[in-house]
Design a protein around this motif. Structure first.
Motif, PDB file in Angstrom:
ATOM      1  N   TYR A 175       0.819  -1.209   0.000  1.00 61.18           N
ATOM      2  CA  TYR A 175       0.000   0.000   0.000  1.00 61.18           C
ATOM      3  C   TYR A 175       0.855   1.262   0.000  1.00 61.18           C
ATOM      4  CZ  TYR A 175      -3.359  -3.501   1.538  1.00 61.18           C
ATOM      5  OH  TYR A 175      -4.133  -4.637   1.636  1.00 61.18           O
ATOM      6  N   ILE A 176       0.367   2.280  -0.697  1.00 63.78           N
ATOM      7  CA  ILE A 176       1.006   3.586  -0.656  1.00 63.78           C
ATOM      8  C   ILE A 176       1.043   4.052   0.806  1.00 63.78           C
ATOM      9  CG2 ILE A 176       0.943   5.981  -1.467  1.00 63.78           C
ATOM     10  CD1 ILE A 176       1.361   3.883  -3.709  1.00 63.78           C
ATOM     11  N   GLY A 177       2.224   4.441   1.268  1.00 56.77           N
ATOM     12  CA  GLY A 177       2.381   4.858   2.656  1.00 56.77           C
ATOM     13  C   GLY A 177       2.918   3.779   3.581  1.00 56.77           C
ATOM     14  N   ASP A 178       2.957   2.531   3.129  1.00 52.69           N
ATOM     15  CA  ASP A 178       3.563   1.480   3.942  1.00 52.69           C
ATOM     16  C   ASP A 178       5.027   1.830   4.218  1.00 52.69           C
ATOM     17  OD1 ASP A 178       1.208   0.088   3.855  1.00 52.69           O
ATOM     18  OD2 ASP A 178       1.995  -1.637   2.760  1.00 52.69           O
ATOM     19  N   GLU A 179       5.487   1.543   5.424  1.00 58.21           N
ATOM     20  CA  GLU A 179       6.863   1.841   5.802  1.00 58.21           C
ATOM     21  C   GLU A 179       7.598   0.547   6.157  1.00 58.21           C
ATOM     22  OE1 GLU A 179       7.073   4.772   8.889  1.00 58.21           O
ATOM     23  OE2 GLU A 179       5.733   6.168   7.838  1.00 58.21           O
ATOM     24  N   PHE A 180       8.869   0.497   5.747  1.00 56.54           N
ATOM     25  CA  PHE A 180       9.708  -0.671   5.995  1.00 56.54           C
ATOM     26  C   PHE A 180      11.088  -0.236   6.468  1.00 56.54           C
ATOM     27  CE2 PHE A 180       6.620  -1.810   2.787  1.00 56.54           C
ATOM     28  CZ  PHE A 180       6.199  -3.073   3.146  1.00 56.54           C
ATOM     29  N   LEU A 228      12.901   7.768   4.308  1.00 55.01           N
ATOM     30  CA  LEU A 228      12.563   8.562   5.489  1.00 55.01           C
ATOM     31  C   LEU A 228      13.755   8.700   6.433  1.00 55.01           C
ATOM     32  CD1 LEU A 228       9.022   7.138   6.351  1.00 55.01           C
ATOM     33  CD2 LEU A 228       9.607   9.075   4.872  1.00 55.01           C
ATOM     34  N   GLN A 229      14.635   7.709   6.410  1.00 54.49           N
ATOM     35  CA  GLN A 229      15.841   7.745   7.244  1.00 54.49           C
ATOM     36  C   GLN A 229      16.998   7.180   6.440  1.00 54.49           C
ATOM     37  OE1 GLN A 229      15.781   6.362  11.471  1.00 54.49           O
ATOM     38  NE2 GLN A 229      17.319   4.878  10.799  1.00 54.49           N
ATOM     39  N   GLU A 230      18.021   7.995   6.225  1.00 51.87           N
ATOM     40  CA  GLU A 230      19.200   7.557   5.488  1.00 51.87           C
ATOM     41  C   GLU A 230      19.972   6.517   6.298  1.00 51.87           C
ATOM     42  OE1 GLU A 230      20.640  11.313   2.880  1.00 51.87           O
ATOM     43  OE2 GLU A 230      20.868  11.567   5.046  1.00 51.87           O
ATOM     44  N   GLY A 231      20.766   5.721   5.603  1.00 49.92           N
ATOM     45  CA  GLY A 231      21.564   4.714   6.279  1.00 49.92           C
ATOM     46  C   GLY A 231      22.214   3.794   5.272  1.00 49.92           C
ATOM     47  N   SER A 232      22.448   2.565   5.666  1.00 50.25           N
ATOM     48  CA  SER A 232      23.088   1.593   4.783  1.00 50.25           C
ATOM     49  C   SER A 232      22.313   0.282   4.809  1.00 50.25           C
ATOM     50  CB  SER A 232      24.541   1.356   5.203  1.00 50.25           C
ATOM     51  OG  SER A 232      24.597   0.804   6.510  1.00 50.25           O
ATOM     52  N   MET A 233      22.494  -0.485   3.737  1.00 51.07           N
ATOM     53  CA  MET A 233      21.909  -1.817   3.658  1.00 51.07           C
ATOM     54  C   MET A 233      22.875  -2.720   2.921  1.00 51.07           C
ATOM     55  SD  MET A 233      18.981  -1.485   0.669  1.00 51.07           S
ATOM     56  CE  MET A 233      18.057  -0.169   1.451  1.00 51.07           C
ATOM     57  N   ASP A 234      22.737  -4.028   3.155  1.00 44.82           N
ATOM     58  CA  ASP A 234      23.518  -5.001   2.400  1.00 44.82           C
ATOM     59  C   ASP A 234      22.659  -6.243   2.196  1.00 44.82           C
ATOM     60  OD1 ASP A 234      23.696  -6.626   4.745  1.00 44.82           O
ATOM     61  OD2 ASP A 234      25.504  -5.562   5.364  1.00 44.82           O
ATOM     62  N   MET A 235      23.234  -7.254   1.577  1.00 42.78           N
ATOM     63  CA  MET A 235      22.440  -8.422   1.212  1.00 42.78           C
ATOM     64  C   MET A 235      21.941  -9.209   2.427  1.00 42.78           C
ATOM     65  SD  MET A 235      21.846  -8.414  -1.876  1.00 42.78           S
ATOM     66  CE  MET A 235      21.071 -10.012  -1.812  1.00 42.78           C
TER      67      MET A 235
END
Length: 222
Positions: A103-108, A153-160
């Motif tokens: 849905y539009i607006g869902d946050e993860f 909404l919040q900057e950061g990092s991600m990986d696999m």
């Protein structure tokens, strides 16, 4: 909240390249490649990524493009092609994110990045240039296998190894698929009640909001 069935299969980035399409040069950022290292994610894009035409791509409402891996098998059979990750120019190839259920607006949360669903991906001719299928955008509109965009909404990092956790589901429950269907119908055929329902979602991308408001305004002036 649990991670449910959400899973990150590939993180993909790339700078624009110039290719030949229909006998003319075309500069496009659709040719992304998977990366294994940790990626920094900003409010407008991921490190190592860029868009060629900023009028229609990139920006806060299109910071990250997502595509469900569940659709790959269908396209491989339909097109007679073997498709690698990033086949649709997406930044994130994922499972568990189907357009009727997101849905539009869902946050993860993905790693320490917080993202929000902003709009469906409306296909353009550049997907045709990647696979050599002229009517590819229409095929996508016909079956709704579009993918969608996230704002950061919040900057950061991600990986696999980053889990994907749903933080919030928007109470209006306006799905990505529903918005795409209205966009595909156009100003003359769109359902005005549906447009008003979608405009009530604060998280709807500005470009889509302006389009829907314009359509309603046009009809009111007739």
């Amino acid at each position: 909240m649990s991670t449910n069935t959400y899973r990150l299969l590939s993180i993909n980035v790339g700078k624009p390249v110039t290719v030949e399409y229909l006998g003319k040069p075309l500069t496009t950022g659709i040719h992304k490649k998977p990366v294994q290292e940790s990626i920094q994610v900003g409010f407008t894009q991921m490190d190592g990524d860029a868009q060629a035409d900023l009028r229609f791509h990139g920006g806060p409402d299109k910071a990250i493009c997502v595509y469900p891996y569940e659709h790959y098998a269908y396209w491989e059979q339909e097109l007679g092609l073997k498709l690698d990750y990033a086949a649709f120019g997406e930044n994130l190839t994922v499972t568990g994110f189907l357009e009727p259920e997101v849905y539009i607006g869902d946050e993860f949360e993905i790693g320490d990045v917080v993202v929000q669903v902003s709009q469906p991906r409306f296909p353009c001719y550049k997907i045709s240039s990647k696979h050599g299928v002229k009517n590819f955008p229409m095929l996508i509109l016909n079956n709704g296998f579009s993918g969608f965009y996230l704002r950061v909404l919040q900057e950061g990092s991600m990986d696999m190894a980053s889990p994907i956790v749903r933080r919030k589901s928007d109470p209006q429950q306006v799905s990505v698929r529903a918005v795409l269907e209205q966009l595909a119908l156009g100003s003359k055929q769109a359902d005005h009640d549906q447009l008003r329902r979608m405009l009530a979602v604060d998280a709807l991308a500005d470009s889509v909001r302006e389009k829907f408001e314009g359509w309603l305004s046009e009809s009111a002036s007739v």
